[in-house]
Design a protein around this motif. Structure first.
Motif, PDB file in Angstrom:
ATOM      1  N   ALA A  61     -15.438  62.238  36.318  1.00  0.00           N
ATOM      2  CA  ALA A  61     -14.675  61.153  35.676  1.00  0.00           C
ATOM      3  C   ALA A  61     -14.835  61.198  34.149  1.00  0.00           C
ATOM      4  O   ALA A  61     -15.528  60.353  33.553  1.00  0.00           O
ATOM      5  CB  ALA A  61     -15.042  59.783  36.235  1.00  0.00           C
ATOM      6  N   GLY A  80     -13.845  57.561  28.686  1.00  0.00           N
ATOM      7  CA  GLY A  80     -14.398  57.131  27.400  1.00  0.00           C
ATOM      8  C   GLY A  80     -15.903  57.322  27.303  1.00  0.00           C
ATOM      9  O   GLY A  80     -16.415  57.936  26.358  1.00  0.00           O
ATOM     10  N   ARG A 105      -6.774  67.191  32.652  1.00  0.00           N
ATOM     11  CA  ARG A 105      -7.691  66.336  31.885  1.00  0.00           C
ATOM     12  C   ARG A 105      -9.094  66.960  31.832  1.00  0.00           C
ATOM     13  O   ARG A 105      -9.767  66.902  30.814  1.00  0.00           O
ATOM     14  CB  ARG A 105      -7.766  64.928  32.501  1.00  0.00           C
ATOM     15  N   ALA A 145     -19.332  58.999  35.801  1.00  0.00           N
ATOM     16  CA  ALA A 145     -18.875  58.098  34.723  1.00  0.00           C
ATOM     17  C   ALA A 145     -17.556  57.417  35.057  1.00  0.00           C
ATOM     18  O   ALA A 145     -16.790  57.056  34.157  1.00  0.00           O
ATOM     19  CB  ALA A 145     -18.751  58.889  33.418  1.00  0.00           C
ATOM     20  N   SER A 146     -17.291  57.216  36.340  1.00  0.00           N
ATOM     21  CA  SER A 146     -16.059  56.524  36.763  1.00  0.00           C
ATOM     22  C   SER A 146     -16.233  55.017  36.566  1.00  0.00           C
ATOM     23  O   SER A 146     -17.338  54.548  36.288  1.00  0.00           O
ATOM     24  CB  SER A 146     -15.832  56.799  38.251  1.00  0.00           C
ATOM     25  N   HIS A 185     -17.010  51.266  37.907  1.00  0.00           N
ATOM     26  CA  HIS A 185     -18.124  50.959  38.830  1.00  0.00           C
ATOM     27  C   HIS A 185     -17.773  51.138  40.313  1.00  0.00           C
ATOM     28  O   HIS A 185     -18.599  51.598  41.077  1.00  0.00           O
ATOM     29  CB  HIS A 185     -18.634  49.519  38.738  1.00  0.00           C
ATOM     30  N   GLN A 221     -16.143  53.110  41.953  1.00  0.00           N
ATOM     31  CA  GLN A 221     -16.143  54.473  42.485  1.00  0.00           C
ATOM     32  C   GLN A 221     -17.527  55.127  42.414  1.00  0.00           C
ATOM     33  O   GLN A 221     -17.725  56.229  42.924  1.00  0.00           O
ATOM     34  CB  GLN A 221     -15.121  55.341  41.732  1.00  0.00           C
ATOM     35  N   GLU A 244     -23.557  55.890  35.856  1.00  0.00           N
ATOM     36  CA  GLU A 244     -23.344  54.858  34.834  1.00  0.00           C
ATOM     37  C   GLU A 244     -23.725  53.471  35.359  1.00  0.00           C
ATOM     38  O   GLU A 244     -23.753  53.231  36.552  1.00  0.00           O
ATOM     39  CB  GLU A 244     -21.884  54.867  34.331  1.00  0.00           C
ATOM     40  N   LYS A 245     -23.979  52.555  34.417  1.00  0.00           N
ATOM     41  CA  LYS A 245     -24.333  51.195  34.803  1.00  0.00           C
ATOM     42  C   LYS A 245     -23.071  50.394  35.044  1.00  0.00           C
ATOM     43  O   LYS A 245     -22.082  50.662  34.369  1.00  0.00           O
ATOM     44  CB  LYS A 245     -25.208  50.518  33.748  1.00  0.00           C
ATOM     45  N   PRO A 246     -23.073  49.428  35.958  1.00  0.00           N
ATOM     46  CA  PRO A 246     -24.083  49.211  36.963  1.00  0.00           C
ATOM     47  C   PRO A 246     -24.006  50.335  37.987  1.00  0.00           C
ATOM     48  O   PRO A 246     -22.910  50.821  38.295  1.00  0.00           O
ATOM     49  CB  PRO A 246     -23.669  47.881  37.586  1.00  0.00           C
ATOM     50  N   ARG A 270      -9.753  47.816  33.704  1.00  0.00           N
ATOM     51  CA  ARG A 270     -10.810  47.809  34.737  1.00  0.00           C
ATOM     52  C   ARG A 270     -11.689  46.558  34.673  1.00  0.00           C
ATOM     53  O   ARG A 270     -12.206  46.108  35.694  1.00  0.00           O
ATOM     54  CB  ARG A 270     -11.656  49.087  34.688  1.00  0.00           C
ATOM     55  N   ASP A 286     -20.288  44.508  34.049  1.00  0.00           N
ATOM     56  CA  ASP A 286     -20.079  45.381  32.893  1.00  0.00           C
ATOM     57  C   ASP A 286     -20.934  44.985  31.700  1.00  0.00           C
ATOM     58  O   ASP A 286     -21.584  45.821  31.072  1.00  0.00           O
ATOM     59  CB  ASP A 286     -18.601  45.368  32.503  1.00  0.00           C
ATOM     60  N   TYR A 322     -26.581  44.071  30.924  1.00  0.00           N
ATOM     61  CA  TYR A 322     -27.524  44.345  29.816  1.00  0.00           C
ATOM     62  C   TYR A 322     -28.509  43.189  29.584  1.00  0.00           C
ATOM     63  O   TYR A 322     -29.722  43.418  29.561  1.00  0.00           O
ATOM     64  CB  TYR A 322     -26.773  44.657  28.519  1.00  0.00           C
TER      65      TYR A 322
HETATM   66  N1  LIG Z   1     -23.458  53.016  28.705  1.00  0.00           N
HETATM   67  C1  LIG Z   1     -22.492  52.447  28.013  1.00  0.00           C
HETATM   68  O1  LIG Z   1     -22.623  52.099  26.844  1.00  0.00           O
HETATM   69  C2  LIG Z   1     -21.168  52.210  28.661  1.00  0.00           C
HETATM   70  C3  LIG Z   1     -20.071  51.850  27.895  1.00  0.00           C
HETATM   71  C4  LIG Z   1     -18.833  51.731  28.514  1.00  0.00           C
HETATM   72  C5  LIG Z   1     -18.749  51.917  29.878  1.00  0.00           C
HETATM   73  N2  LIG Z   1     -19.849  52.222  30.620  1.00  0.00           N
HETATM   74  C6  LIG Z   1     -19.750  52.405  32.080  1.00  0.00           C
HETATM   75  O2  LIG Z   1     -19.110  53.652  32.313  1.00  0.00           O
HETATM   76  C7  LIG Z   1     -18.231  53.556  33.430  1.00  0.00           C
HETATM   77  C8  LIG Z   1     -16.865  54.053  32.993  1.00  0.00           C
HETATM   78  O3  LIG Z   1     -16.422  53.299  31.888  1.00  0.00           O
HETATM   79  P1  LIG Z   1     -15.244  53.846  30.934  1.00  0.00           P
HETATM   80  O4  LIG Z   1     -15.037  52.784  29.931  1.00  0.00           O
HETATM   81  O5  LIG Z   1     -15.513  55.232  30.509  1.00  0.00           O
HETATM   82  O6  LIG Z   1     -14.051  53.767  32.005  1.00  0.00           O
HETATM   83  P2  LIG Z   1     -12.632  54.435  32.011  1.00  0.00           P
HETATM   84  O7  LIG Z   1     -12.400  55.201  30.757  1.00  0.00           O
HETATM   85  O8  LIG Z   1     -11.665  53.396  32.447  1.00  0.00           O
HETATM   86  O9  LIG Z   1     -12.773  55.429  33.267  1.00  0.00           O
HETATM   87  C9  LIG Z   1     -13.549  56.583  33.227  1.00  0.00           C
HETATM   88  C10 LIG Z   1     -12.828  57.672  34.002  1.00  0.00           C
HETATM   89  O10 LIG Z   1     -12.937  57.422  35.395  1.00  0.00           O
HETATM   90  C11 LIG Z   1     -11.820  58.039  36.066  1.00  0.00           C
HETATM   91  N3  LIG Z   1     -11.233  56.993  36.895  1.00  0.00           N
HETATM   92  C12 LIG Z   1     -10.506  55.929  36.499  1.00  0.00           C
HETATM   93  N4  LIG Z   1     -10.102  55.209  37.563  1.00  0.00           N
HETATM   94  C13 LIG Z   1     -10.605  55.833  38.642  1.00  0.00           C
HETATM   95  C14 LIG Z   1     -10.525  55.594  40.037  1.00  0.00           C
HETATM   96  N5  LIG Z   1      -9.831  54.552  40.521  1.00  0.00           N
HETATM   97  N6  LIG Z   1     -11.155  56.453  40.855  1.00  0.00           N
HETATM   98  C15 LIG Z   1     -11.867  57.508  40.376  1.00  0.00           C
HETATM   99  N7  LIG Z   1     -11.933  57.803  39.054  1.00  0.00           N
HETATM  100  C16 LIG Z   1     -11.320  56.971  38.220  1.00  0.00           C
HETATM  101  C17 LIG Z   1     -10.852  58.499  34.995  1.00  0.00           C
HETATM  102  O11 LIG Z   1     -11.010  59.906  34.860  1.00  0.00           O
HETATM  103  P3  LIG Z   1     -10.023  60.944  35.615  1.00  0.00           P
HETATM  104  O12 LIG Z   1      -8.761  60.195  35.905  1.00  0.00           O
HETATM  105  O13 LIG Z   1      -9.867  62.033  34.623  1.00  0.00           O
HETATM  106  O14 LIG Z   1     -10.733  61.361  36.855  1.00  0.00           O
HETATM  107  C18 LIG Z   1     -11.336  57.784  33.758  1.00  0.00           C
HETATM  108  O15 LIG Z   1     -11.087  58.494  32.575  1.00  0.00           O
HETATM  109  C19 LIG Z   1     -18.278  52.108  33.905  1.00  0.00           C
HETATM  110  O16 LIG Z   1     -19.115  52.000  35.023  1.00  0.00           O
HETATM  111  C20 LIG Z   1     -18.889  51.346  32.724  1.00  0.00           C
HETATM  112  O17 LIG Z   1     -19.680  50.245  33.094  1.00  0.00           O
HETATM  113  C21 LIG Z   1     -21.045  52.396  30.035  1.00  0.00           C
END
Ligand SMILES: NC(=O)c1ccc[n+]([C@@H]2O[C@H](COP(=O)([O-])OP(=O)(O)OC[C@H]3O[C@@H](n4cnc5c(N)ncnc54)[C@H](OP(=O)(O)O)[C@@H]3O)[C@@H](O)[C@H]2O)c1
Length: 366
Positions: free
Chosen positions: A27, A30, A57, A93-94, A96, A98, A116-118, A185, A198, A202
């Motif tokens: 995944a 971002g 992608r 990194a999808s 939550h 998934q 990734e969290k959670p 999301r 989300d 923290y």
């Molecule tokens: N540690 C931190 O600072 C931080 C910050 C933001 C987010 N996060 C966590 O990281 C995770 C992802 O957040 P994000 O903001 O990166 O999300 P996002 O950009 O919306 O999604 C990440 C990727 O997941 C895939 N995806 C989207 N919908 C999906 C689905 N229904 N089934 C399977 N794959 C899917 C997509 O990739 P493809 O379509 O290319 O497969 C998408 O680019 C979340 O759990 C969030 O809590 C953590």
């Protein structure tokens, strides 16, 4: 009178010195960009395989993160990705909702995973993943990046030194404003939307880090038009420590954290869960009974140099990547800094909060 404090130094090793592993990412959105960008800039680990729902992608991501290890292989099929030769760790990194199915797939292949969290939507799913990791002998870590950072480590040491007396309170808050968008999301129940999982994870993790697992929890909150949580107030009690956690996606807040003790307090700079500084105040500890203040300045307090982010961001994920790499190489199955007990305790609190305010995700109806 409290003995004047000398601030301890961080015991977190330099991420650049952790073993370099061959990583795959599932995944590539971002947060995966931050994670792999940080990995390449600040650690010896390298991306070797990428799995997206779209091979194009995955190719774009691989090209953007080409490194001295070469171009990562792009996959659009999870089984083919998991069969990539020499894969040593996978980052999930999808959104939550998934995490569970994807991480389960990785663990069934016996490959260590950082999620990734959670980590999952609820405690039951996480319990199953940790059990599977133990059964397969594969490492499992929630990417609760803040808990691997130097300032959290020093905060813990200050508390344990008794410098602020007995800890009787924790206040932590993470509110951000996201305009209503049912497709995003954060608002979509089928993607595990809502503020709690989300953003609230923290301050809840911080409260848990300081006070431990609560015996009592009370929560009130409002819901969005899509039926996920919007603004929430949570209070918890553990032994003689109370905590107050505020989270929400309908207002912008301070993103602060404070530890309150009988003889002093710790105020963490905003945003408390990124690499940051904090102030320790000791009440009436000066020679004339005045308050003493001491500042932990994040960058000046590290015994090593971290690379500078070209865009002024931070490489805070380096600490969780290095922690996973060290543990995986050492054959451990979980982290001592943020392990199964910690992840499960916070998810159990979030389960109870969602129950109290009436948020259920598809599939949780039973
Ligand atoms: N540690 C931190 O600072 C931080 C910050 C933001 C987010 N996060 C966590 O990281 C995770 C992802 O957040 P994000 O903001 O990166 O999300 P996002 O950009 O919306 O999604 C990440 C990727 O997941 C895939 N995806 C989207 N919908 C999906 C689905 N229904 N089934 C399977 N794959 C899917 C997509 O990739 P493809 O379509 O290319 O497969 C998408 O680019 C979340 O759990 C969030 O809590 C953590």
């Amino acid at each position: 009178m409290t003995a004047p404090l000398t601030l301890p130094t961080s015991t977190i090793p330099d991420p650049a010195e952790a073993p370099g592993l061959r990583w795959g990412v599932i995944a590539p959105g971002g947060i995966a960009r931050n994670f792999i960008g940080t990995m390449h800039a600040a650690t010896a680990s390298r991306l070797v395989a990428v799995c997206s729902r779209s091979r194009e992608r995955a190719r774009v991501f691989a090209r953007d993160f080409e490194s001295d290890a070469g171009l990562a292989t792009a996959y659009a099929d999870v089984d083919e990705f998991l069969a990539h030769e020499g894969l040593e760790a996978v980052y999930v990194a999808s959104p939550h909702a998934q995490h569970f199915a994807l991480a389960k797939h990785v663990l069934e292949a016996g490959i260590p995973v950082v999620i990734e969290k959670p980590m999952t939507l609820n405690a039951e799913q996480a319990r199953e993943l940790f059990a599977l990791g133990h059964q397969k002998g594969a490492y499992v870590q929630e990417a609760m990046w803040s808990c691997f950072m130097p300032h959290y480590d020093v905060i813990r040491q200050v508390i344990e030194s008794g410098a602020i007396g007995e800890v009787t309170g924790v206040i932590a808050e993470h509110c951000q404003y996201f305009p209503f968008d049912p497709e995003h999301r954060l608002y979509a129940p089928e993607l595990g939307g809502g503020a709690l999982l989300d953003l609230g994870v923290y301050p809840l993790a911080f409260a848990h880090w300081v006070a431990g697992s609560p015996e009592e929890i009370h929560a009130t909150g409002t819901l969005t038009a899509t039926g996920v949580d919007e603004m929430i107030s949570i209070s918890g009690l553990r032994d003689r420590t109370v905590y107050a956690v505020q989270t929400g996606l309908g207002a912008r807040g301070e993103v602060g954290a404070h530890v309150l003790g009988t003889r002093g307090k710790i105020d963490v700079d905003s945003w408390f869960f990124v690499p940051n500084s904090f102030t320790v105040t000791q009440f009436e500890a000066g020679e004339r009974g005045e308050d003493l203040r001491m500042r932990f300045t994040y960058e000046d307090s590290l015994p090593y140099e971290l690379p500078r982010h070209p865009e002024g961001g931070n490489f805070g994920m380096a600490f969780e990547i290095a922690e996973a790499a060290r543990n995986i190489r050492a054959g451990r199955l979980e982290s001592e800094r943020w392990g199964a007990g910690d992840t499960l305790a916070v998810l159990e609190v979030m389960d109870r909060v969602r129950e109290a305010i009436g948020v259920r995700y598809p599939g949780e109806e039973k």
